[in-house]
Design an enzyme around this catalytic site. Structure first.
Site, PDB file in Angstrom:
ATOM      1  N   ASP A 487       8.469  -6.205  -2.008  1.00  0.00           N
ATOM      2  CA  ASP A 487       9.537  -7.196  -2.442  1.00  0.00           C
ATOM      3  C   ASP A 487       9.102  -8.542  -1.692  1.00  0.00           C
ATOM      4  O   ASP A 487       9.736  -9.550  -2.123  1.00  0.00           O
ATOM      5  CB  ASP A 487      10.912  -6.704  -1.726  1.00  0.00           C
ATOM      6  CG  ASP A 487      11.818  -5.957  -2.228  1.00  0.00           C
ATOM      7  OD1 ASP A 487      11.943  -6.093  -3.447  1.00  0.00           O
ATOM      8  OD2 ASP A 487      12.274  -5.156  -1.687  1.00  0.00           O
TER       9      ASP A 487
HETATM   10  C1  GLC Z   1      13.201  -8.398   2.604  1.00  0.00           C
HETATM   11  C2  GLC Z   1      12.406  -7.046   3.555  1.00  0.00           C
HETATM   12  C3  GLC Z   1      12.007  -6.139   2.704  1.00  0.00           C
HETATM   13  C4  GLC Z   1      13.404  -5.752   1.651  1.00  0.00           C
HETATM   14  C5  GLC Z   1      13.955  -6.897   1.025  1.00  0.00           C
HETATM   15  C6  GLC Z   1      15.245  -6.526   0.356  1.00  0.00           C
HETATM   16  O1  GLC Z   1      12.308  -8.889   1.890  1.00  0.00           O
HETATM   17  O2  GLC Z   1      11.289  -7.522   4.276  1.00  0.00           O
HETATM   18  O3  GLC Z   1      11.693  -5.083   3.135  1.00  0.00           O
HETATM   19  O4  GLC Z   1      12.752  -4.805   0.954  1.00  0.00           O
HETATM   20  O5  GLC Z   1      14.281  -7.803   1.999  1.00  0.00           O
HETATM   21  O6  GLC Z   1      15.633  -7.375  -0.261  1.00  0.00           O
HETATM   22  C1  GLC Z   2      12.512  -2.156   1.346  1.00  0.00           C
HETATM   23  C2  GLC Z   2      13.094  -1.991  -0.084  1.00  0.00           C
HETATM   24  C3  GLC Z   2      12.130  -1.309  -0.996  1.00  0.00           C
HETATM   25  C4  GLC Z   2      11.035  -2.274  -1.143  1.00  0.00           C
HETATM   26  C5  GLC Z   2      10.271  -2.158   0.233  1.00  0.00           C
HETATM   27  C6  GLC Z   2       8.920  -2.875   0.285  1.00  0.00           C
HETATM   28  O1  GLC Z   2      12.072  -0.749   1.795  1.00  0.00           O
HETATM   29  O2  GLC Z   2      14.403  -1.300  -0.103  1.00  0.00           O
HETATM   30  O3  GLC Z   2      12.762  -1.425  -2.444  1.00  0.00           O
HETATM   31  O4  GLC Z   2       9.995  -1.572  -2.137  1.00  0.00           O
HETATM   32  O5  GLC Z   2      11.230  -2.649   1.230  1.00  0.00           O
HETATM   33  O6  GLC Z   2       9.086  -4.275   0.196  1.00  0.00           O
END
Ligand code: GLC
Ligand code: GLC
Length: 814
Positions: A487
């Site tokens: 993300d």
């Molecule tokens: C932030 C976190 C990530 C998560 C995302 C959800 O970017 O670092 O881990 O998946 O928020 O919106």
């Molecule tokens: C968080 C989110 C997942 C994402 C991950 C890596 O765990 O829930 O959707 O893939 O972060 O950013």
């Protein structure tokens, strides 16, 4: 150091000191009513949606931590001493403290001055309520004159509004108290037809429903005035902060034990039958009273608890393993499976790290969660798949999240996370292999919740793939969109405005930045879709998608290879990301793990080379980090990934979700020692002994462990709700132990450590119990199978004759 121990026979983790480094929680409820419950009785409850139907308050990020919960106070009426048997909130000194976190229940108790109190919390199956089953024993040689006070603080339903809209909320609170039952009915007078209730099995000496009366001015939960004085105020809340507290007095003879039951629940009335008498403002209690009286009776509570245990026997019984490694055994047989159910139920909404107000169900997250629980509850997996697919856009794209209560896509976050659609295919494939229920493919499902847009689920899968094919970039690799699985790798964001969301801001048209990771996912999903097509008699489609997979495989090898490992991406300028050419972030884990898992480069040596590079550059004793070297400054062209200090989260943290991709990758290459080694590094049970470093629950996975660039290397964060649960379960059960359902039968393909002499598995699959014993006779992974006494060719067990209930399998590997 440890804070407790595993009691595997009881399927419990027993915490023996309350001052764990962080609240160590459990979940109660597995259908519609849920609660978070810490080892010191902290936490809150909700009905279906942690944001919109919050029953009670918990306070995040508070001091001391873990404030607000299901507290009981005991008062010795002779000397006025009072305490909480769960240690919090009074923090009084207690002996014999223990919290037994089990499957859907927790029992917390201790002893003080000869008074032993233990409280078992659980949610009966099929009900929207929780039970607190409290046992008090007088271990003194003299009679004890005691008072008990229960307490919960009600949330005014919408948890976000509850924490912010004080100008209104401090005037709306309403309760009723009738025959000792406390009813919380804020907003029931208008549009809500639901209320909460809190009941007690004993005759009451008093009650309270107004927080400020119970606590007293300037006092906290650690010393409520009513408890200190041994006298409830019989307060009836009007506005301010409605709460519930019962006061029970009892005199216990030496050695005497008494049970007190509390029931906290959620109830809905018919819109037209909200009031009794009609036209009044009094809650109609006709349908709730029978439920309350049922669960105030001890025998019904016991029966409900046994039913809950049987439920877990059934769920866990689907896959039971006996290996030479106790950490694997208890994760497979108990805790990892249990965590998979929790992530299925909660998605990423409510934990000690997710406030329940932030996120709905993630499209990619929920599809991946399927991998970990589909074998336990296929019918709920089916339902979940259809719900997810109904939020898909007609383009094949997806809302990144949807709200569980409304089942609608979340507009604030929107879509364009270009990996999302692939996960639907991967989730459906897992469901089909488990169940053989191809009828789901023909199920009409709407797009974007719009009636009239129904197409068979199979068409949704095709649209997913078409979405990807319509979005290939300059190298023929998939365009990344806002982000892929990571993300925080936001290649089209270019944000320089404080506070702007990296997930929703897009400043570039997105026609250049490509993801090698999505390419790896696409190889797998295209192959899965091809198999689905083939198995459902669509041979033309099967060929088309098989070709998509081989073409993408070739593209990765041509444009996604950096010499010693797979590239991660191309940025908006067309420059490689995750390449030796980069100054920082030269190598990433995701594309190594997923490309090898999908079989890319297995034949030409690239796969082996990539995983050797992982071992060399990314592996630490605490797990495999996301990338190296960590980003030390903000790169506007990479986005959020470079906002985290080095070693945390996506910036070179150990993101436990993707470690099993490497584990599976190693099994694909036949390397059981490496696979099991990586598996064990992040196995929470194997880390129990370093609980002072790890700091979170040793019975469940955390999303992240701080990487080697972090000051607190080895420290975990974000336990419970993480794709880590499903992926590790999938990796150990289906790839290391290698027992996996396929379309044509059950595959037995273990890739275990060389030193293991064997293991056994009991797997119930499509109604047949497979008793599988594996014995190692040599060093390799070749499998020789004997099924019900007959030697067979290959390692696939074809479905047995109709009516067969049990199959005995002996496998020799070497
Ligand atoms: C932030 C976190 C990530 C998560 C995302 C959800 O970017 O670092 O881990 O998946 O928020 O919106
Ligand atoms: C968080 C989110 C997942 C994402 C991950 C890596 O765990 O829930 O959707 O893939 O972060 O950013």
């Amino acid at each position: 150091m440890k804070y407790g121990f595993f009691d595997d026979n009881a399927r419990e983790y027993v915490i023996t000191r309350p001052d764990t480094p962080y609240p160590w929680i459990n979940y109660i409820g597995c259908e519609g009513y849920f609660g978070i419950l810490s080892a010191t009785a902290g936490g809150y409850s909700y009905y279906r949606d942690a944001r919109l139907r919050r029953l009670t308050r918990g306070r995040y990020n508070n001091v001391p931590q873990d404030n607000g919960g299901r507290y009981v106070y005991v008062r010795d009426n002779e000397d006025g001493d009072f305490w909480s048997p769960s240690w919090m909130p009074t923090q009084s000194e207690v002996e014999d403290y223990s919290c037994r976190h089990g499957m859907g229940y927790s029992t917390i108790g201790s002893k003080r001055n000869g008074i032993r109190v233990s409280n078992r919390y659980f949610v009966p199956l099929g009900e929207t309520l929780e039970i607190w089953q409290l046992t008090v024993t007088n271990e003194r040689l003299v009679p004890a004159d005691l008072s008990l006070f229960s307490s919960v603080e009600f949330c005014l339903w919408d948890a976000l509004d509850d924490q912010s809209n004080f100008q209104r909320n401090l005037s709306t609170g309403q309760v009723e108290v009738e025959e000792g039952v406390i009813y919380h009915k804020t907003e029931y007078r208008e549009r809500r037809n639901h209320f909460a209730y809190f009941a007690c099995s004993e005759e009451l000496a008093g009650f309270d429903t107004q927080r400020e009366d119970f606590l007293g001015a300037w006092r906290g939960w650690d010393k409520p005035a009513a408890v200190a004085e041994g006298k409830s105020r019989n307060s009836v809340a009007h506005g301010w902060s409605p709460m519930g507290s019962h006061h029970v007095k009892m005199t216990l003879a030496p050695g005497e034990t008494r049970q007190v039951i509390f029931v906290l629940g959620y109830h809905e009335n018919d819109k037209d039958e909200k009031f009794d008498p009609p036209g009044s403002q009094t809650i109609n209690k006709k349908t709730v009273l029978p439920v309350i009286s049922k669960y105030l009776a001890a025998e019904n509570v016991e029966a409900a608890f046994e039913a809950l245990n049987r439920h877990w026997d059934d769920l866990l019984g689907v896959y039971q393993a006996e290996t030479p490694d106790e950490h694997s055994n208890r994760m497979i047989n108990i805790w990892n499976a249990y965590q998979c159910m929790a992530t299925f139920n909660m998605s990423r909404s409510a934990s000690s790290f997710e406030s329940g107000i932030g996120r709905g169900l993630g499209f990619r997250d929920s599809n991946q969660d399927l991998l970990g629980f589909v074998h336990m509850v296929p019918s709920r997996a089916r339902e979940r798949i259809l719900d997810i697919a109904a939020t898909q856009l007609s383009s094949g794209g997806a809302y990144h999240q949807y709200q569980p209560l409304t089942k609608k896509g979340n507009n604030d976050i929107g879509g364009d996370f270009n990996d999302d659609p692939h996960w639907l295919i991967i989730g459906v494939a897992a469901y089909l292999k488990e169940t053989g229920d191809f009828s789901i493919l023909e199920e009409p499902v709407v797009f974007d919740n719009q009636p009239g847009t129904e197409e068979p689920l199979y068409v949704h899968l095709q649209r997913s793939m078409q979405y990807a094919l319509d979005r290939l970039g300059p190298h023929g690799l998939p365009l990344i969109g806002r982000a892929d699985w990571n993300d925080c790798l936001n290649l089209n964001c270019f944000s320089d405005t404080p506070g702007e969301s990296f997930q929703t801001t897009t400043s570039k048209d997105g026609k250049v930045a490509e993801s090698v990771f999505i390419a790896g996912v696409m190889v797998l999903s295209a192959r899965e879709l091809s198999d689905i097509a083939k198995e459902s008699g669509r041979s033309q489609d099967a060929e088309t998608y098989a070709k998509v997979a081989t073409d993408m495989d070739a593209t990765i090898r041509e444009h996604g290879w950096d010499g010693d490992w797979f590239l991660r991406a191309y940025d908006d300028f067309g420059r490689p990301v995750g390449s030796k050419e980069n100054e920082e972030g030269k190598i990433f884990i995701e594309s190594q793990g997923f490309c090898v898992l999908a079989g890319v480069g297995v034949d030409d040596g690239k796969a082996r080379k990539a995983l050797d590079s992982v071992a060399k550059h990314l592996a630490t004793p605490h797990g495999i980090v996301v990338l190296q070297p960590a980003y030390t400054k903000y790169y506007i062209e990479y986005g959020e990934i470079s906002t985290y200090p080095p070693g945390y989260k996506e910036n070179a943290g150990i993101f436990c979700h993707n470690n099993p991709w490497v584990v599976i990758g190693e099994t694909v290459l036949g390397n059981g020692d490496a696979a099991f080694d990586y598996y064990t590094r992040i196995n929470p049970s194997a880390r129990e002994g370093i609980s002072d470093t790890h700091r979170l629950e040793p019975y469940v996975y955390a999303q992240m462990i701080a990487g080697r660039d972090a000051t607190r290397h080895g420290e975990a964060k974000n336990s419970w709700l993480t794709g880590t649960a499903a992926w590790n379960y999938y990796a150990i059960t289906q790839f290391i132990l290698g027992i996996r359902p396929e379309y044509e039968g059950l595959r037995v393909a273990p890739v275990i450590p060389e030193r293991w002499t064997g293991f056994s598995v009991k797997r119930i699959w499509r109604g047949v119990t497979y008793d599988i014993t594996i014995t190692r006779k040599g060093k390799g992974n070749d499998v020789h199978l004997t099924v019900d006494g007959k030697a067979i060719e290959g390692n696939l067990i074809a479905p047995p004759a109709e009516g067969t209930k049990a199959v005995k399998v002996e496998a020799v590997i070497g």
